[in-house]
Write a protein that holds these residues in place. Structure first.
Motif, PDB file in Angstrom:
ATOM      1  N   ILE A  60      -7.257   4.851   3.051  1.00 40.62           N
ATOM      2  CA  ILE A  60      -6.392   3.898   3.770  1.00 40.62           C
ATOM      3  C   ILE A  60      -5.381   4.686   4.608  1.00 40.62           C
ATOM      4  O   ILE A  60      -4.728   5.586   4.086  1.00 40.62           O
ATOM      5  CB  ILE A  60      -5.618   2.995   2.780  1.00 40.62           C
ATOM      6  N   PRO A  61      -5.241   4.377   5.886  1.00 40.51           N
ATOM      7  CA  PRO A  61      -4.247   5.090   6.708  1.00 40.51           C
ATOM      8  C   PRO A  61      -2.852   4.915   6.113  1.00 40.51           C
ATOM      9  O   PRO A  61      -2.516   3.838   5.618  1.00 40.51           O
ATOM     10  CB  PRO A  61      -4.350   4.407   8.078  1.00 40.51           C
ATOM     11  N   LEU A  68       1.507  -2.460   4.023  1.00 43.45           N
ATOM     12  CA  LEU A  68       0.932  -3.412   3.054  1.00 43.45           C
ATOM     13  C   LEU A  68       1.797  -3.510   1.800  1.00 43.45           C
ATOM     14  O   LEU A  68       1.854  -4.562   1.152  1.00 43.45           O
ATOM     15  CB  LEU A  68      -0.484  -2.961   2.656  1.00 43.45           C
ATOM     16  N   LEU A  69       2.463  -2.423   1.423  1.00 41.80           N
ATOM     17  CA  LEU A  69       3.265  -2.417   0.200  1.00 41.80           C
ATOM     18  C   LEU A  69       4.606  -3.130   0.386  1.00 41.80           C
ATOM     19  O   LEU A  69       5.178  -3.641  -0.583  1.00 41.80           O
ATOM     20  CB  LEU A  69       3.520  -0.973  -0.266  1.00 41.80           C
ATOM     21  N   VAL A  70       5.103  -3.167   1.612  1.00 43.24           N
ATOM     22  CA  VAL A  70       6.440  -3.730   1.846  1.00 43.24           C
ATOM     23  C   VAL A  70       6.596  -5.179   1.351  1.00 43.24           C
ATOM     24  O   VAL A  70       7.565  -5.475   0.645  1.00 43.24           O
ATOM     25  CB  VAL A  70       6.843  -3.580   3.331  1.00 43.24           C
ATOM     26  N   PRO A  71       5.647  -6.076   1.645  1.00 42.84           N
ATOM     27  CA  PRO A  71       5.816  -7.464   1.143  1.00 42.84           C
ATOM     28  C   PRO A  71       5.881  -7.523  -0.383  1.00 42.84           C
ATOM     29  O   PRO A  71       6.509  -8.415  -0.950  1.00 42.84           O
ATOM     30  CB  PRO A  71       4.567  -8.181   1.645  1.00 42.84           C
ATOM     31  N   ILE A  72       5.243  -6.571  -1.050  1.00 38.57           N
ATOM     32  CA  ILE A  72       5.237  -6.593  -2.518  1.00 38.57           C
ATOM     33  C   ILE A  72       6.468  -5.895  -3.083  1.00 38.57           C
ATOM     34  O   ILE A  72       7.125  -6.396  -3.984  1.00 38.57           O
ATOM     35  CB  ILE A  72       3.953  -5.892  -3.050  1.00 38.57           C
ATOM     36  N   LEU A  84       2.959   7.542  -1.852  1.00 38.10           N
ATOM     37  CA  LEU A  84       2.687   8.979  -1.971  1.00 38.10           C
ATOM     38  C   LEU A  84       1.940   9.294  -3.270  1.00 38.10           C
ATOM     39  O   LEU A  84       1.017  10.121  -3.289  1.00 38.10           O
ATOM     40  CB  LEU A  84       3.996   9.778  -1.897  1.00 38.10           C
ATOM     41  N   VAL A  85       2.356   8.645  -4.355  1.00 36.51           N
ATOM     42  CA  VAL A  85       1.668   8.840  -5.640  1.00 36.51           C
ATOM     43  C   VAL A  85       0.188   8.483  -5.485  1.00 36.51           C
ATOM     44  O   VAL A  85      -0.701   9.194  -5.944  1.00 36.51           O
ATOM     45  CB  VAL A  85       2.332   7.996  -6.754  1.00 36.51           C
ATOM     46  N   THR A  86      -0.068   7.389  -4.794  1.00 35.58           N
ATOM     47  CA  THR A  86      -1.448   6.937  -4.574  1.00 35.58           C
ATOM     48  C   THR A  86      -2.265   8.005  -3.844  1.00 35.58           C
ATOM     49  O   THR A  86      -3.384   8.330  -4.244  1.00 35.58           O
ATOM     50  CB  THR A  86      -1.453   5.639  -3.744  1.00 35.58           C
TER      51      THR A  86
END
Lengths: 203, 309
Positions: A60-61, A68-72, A84-86
């Protein structure tokens, strides 16, 4: 270059933030990757599944993953850490598994025959043997994360990316150059550090 | 061992079948046989690296399955062909592994390491701090032997320990094992496919084929009274020369002294050495014990001893 020399204090502070982001991510990433790597080394099935899944995440770019993570998770430092961990998982888990699998059969046989439990074998024999390979993975992961972490400024996570984005928005290439050079310098230093560590461990 | 059998899942024939054997304390027993005869499998049932599917094994009167496998293995020395020293540990740390697992005090471990290095003839001061890869193959296996002896086990298992070293080093290491065995009196169970090695070091040879014991006897008895054509062929028992190395000069000599013999042989030597000296050109040579002439030996004595044996 003029910005870099004129605002050295600011660049250094942002470099500090950058490092904090990367270091936090690496510590968490290692804590997750070790158990996963050990499981992947023990079982071919776990290995295929885990590395497949992590490979997909790795593809994933970075900008897309952050957005994508911001809404969550919202904006900020910890969201960037999660991303970064991902990214680090793929590199770390793969090297940990490869390292553990490379332990020669004779050493395992000797360790068993001498009466080590499987936990003692892991800690006293397998992990020390795998360590140079694990550090090799850690080196690549660190350099990648330093690069990816520049994008984290986009979601207000700080770091040298702040300068790069500011430079882009304000049409001030000096700032972009200063941010990029700072990140490059961090990556070069980190690479040299882990290379030395790797060589020491192999010696 | 009583009625021991090992059957691997999915294999039609058992790897080891109905083996019953008693190895007296202090004996150096050699499992000898062709590859795939089950000798290594049988050895590995003793420290439970392989669990037998049938039968029972007792070590020092205790059934091995009554003990925790890990605890059992710490009481049994184990030497393998590939040595398996840990590359990140020094020689001293490698030897100290089992004593550390057993929580020996540090001072006792240090003293033990030095004692063992001296026993396997590696000068402690020179070798203690070295890493395994700085040692030759032969030196590494000396460390392997020292490591197996570290926690004073009552039994040592050796699985083709000298298969990977060259012939000269192998001969030296065989002598060392015999010497250590004589010095410490530890029971040793030794696996090999090398007939000469078995004849040289064994108190008793256990010949195996297709998972069963074919014959268990002293080396000399095995050569002179092979129980089957298989054993005779494996040991090349018809070859009288082989017997020479197994019979002592003291057994074959006569009490009469030949005053003029300049060539002599020691009473502790074997007929092989005596014959070699005799082939130098004279009919009879004197036998020495502690430097004094105690008798003599000639071609006729060698012939009589080898054919009578």
């Amino acid at each position: 270059m003029t910005y870099l020399f004129g605002h050295f204090g600011i660049v250094a502070q942002l470099a500090g933030e950058h490092l904090a982001l990367v270091a936090t991510a690496l510590v968490i990433a290692l804590a997750i990757a070790f158990p996963l790597g050990i499981l992947a080394a023990r079982s071919e099935r776990v290995s295929t599944l885990t590395l497949g899944a992590l490979g997909a995440l790795y593809a994933i770019p970075s900008l897309a993953l952050l957005v994508l993570l911001v809404p969550i998770l919202g904006l900020g430092f910890w969201t960037a850490v999660v991303a970064l961990v991902t990214y680090a998982q793929m590199l770390l888990v793969r090297n940990i598994a490869i390292g553990l699998r490379s332990v020669p059969a004779a050493q395992i046989e000797a360790a068993k025959g001498m009466g080590m439990t499987s936990a003692q074998r892991l800690i006293r024999v397998e992990i020390p043997y795998a360590l140079p390979i694990v550090v090799g993975g850690l080196r690549i992961a660190t350099v990648s994360l330093i690069a990816i972490a520049t994008v984290a400024a986009f979601i207000n996570a700080g770091g040298l990316g702040t300068l790069i984005f500011a430079g882009i928005h304000q049409d001030d290439p000096q700032r972009t150059i200063a941010g990029s050079m700072g990140a490059a310098a961090l990556a070069i230093v980190a690479d040299a550090f882990f290379r030395t560590l790797e060589r020491r461990l192999r010696a | 061992m009583a009625g021991v059998g090992v059957r691997y899942p999915g294999s039609a024939t058992p790897a080891v079948h109905d083996v019953s054997l008693t190895i007296p304390t202090g004996e150096l027993a050699v499992f000898l046989g062709p590859s795939g005869c089950g000798k290594s499998t049988l050895l590995r049932t003793i420290n439970r690296l392989i669990e037998p599917t049938d039968g029972t094994i007792h070590v020092d009167g205790t059934e091995v399955r009554a003990l925790d496998a890990v605890q059992l293995r710490r009481r049994i020395g184990y030497v393998i062909q590939a040595v398996g020293l840990f590359p990140h540990l020094t020689i001293a740390q490698n030897i100290a592994v089992v004593p550390e697992l057993l929580n020996w005090p540090k001072a006792k471990i240090d003293a033990r390491v030095d004692e063992l290095l001296a026993l396997v003839r590696l000068e402690p001061a020179r070798y203690r701090a070295r890493l395994p890869r700085e040692l030759s193959g032969g030196e590494q296996q000396r460390v392997g032997v020292a490591r197996a002896l570290a926690a004073e086990p009552s039994i040592i298992l050796m699985d083709e320990p000298f298969g990977a070293v060259d012939a000269i080093v192998r001969a030296t290491l065989q002598d060392e094992v015999c010497r250590i065995h004589r010095t410490l009196g530890t029971t040793i169970v030794f696996v090999t496919h090398d007939v000469d090695e078995a004849l040289k070091i064994a108190d008793r040879i256990v010949v195996m084929n297709t998972g069963t014991i074919v014959q268990a006897d002293t080396p000399l008895a095995m050569l002179t009274k092979p129980a089957s054509p298989f054993v005779a062929q494996l040991l090349d028992a018809g070859d009288t020369i082989r017997r020479l190395g197994l019979i002592g000069v003291a057994q074959a000599m006569r009490a009469e002294i030949v005053a003029q013999s300049t060539v002599t042989v020691d009473a502790k030597a074997t007929l092989r050495e005596a014959l070699s000296a005799l082939l130098g050109g004279i009919e009879r040579i004197d036998v020495l014990r502690d430097g004094a002439r105690i008798g003599s030996i000639g071609f006729d004595d060698v012939r009589r001893a080898t054919s009578a044996a």
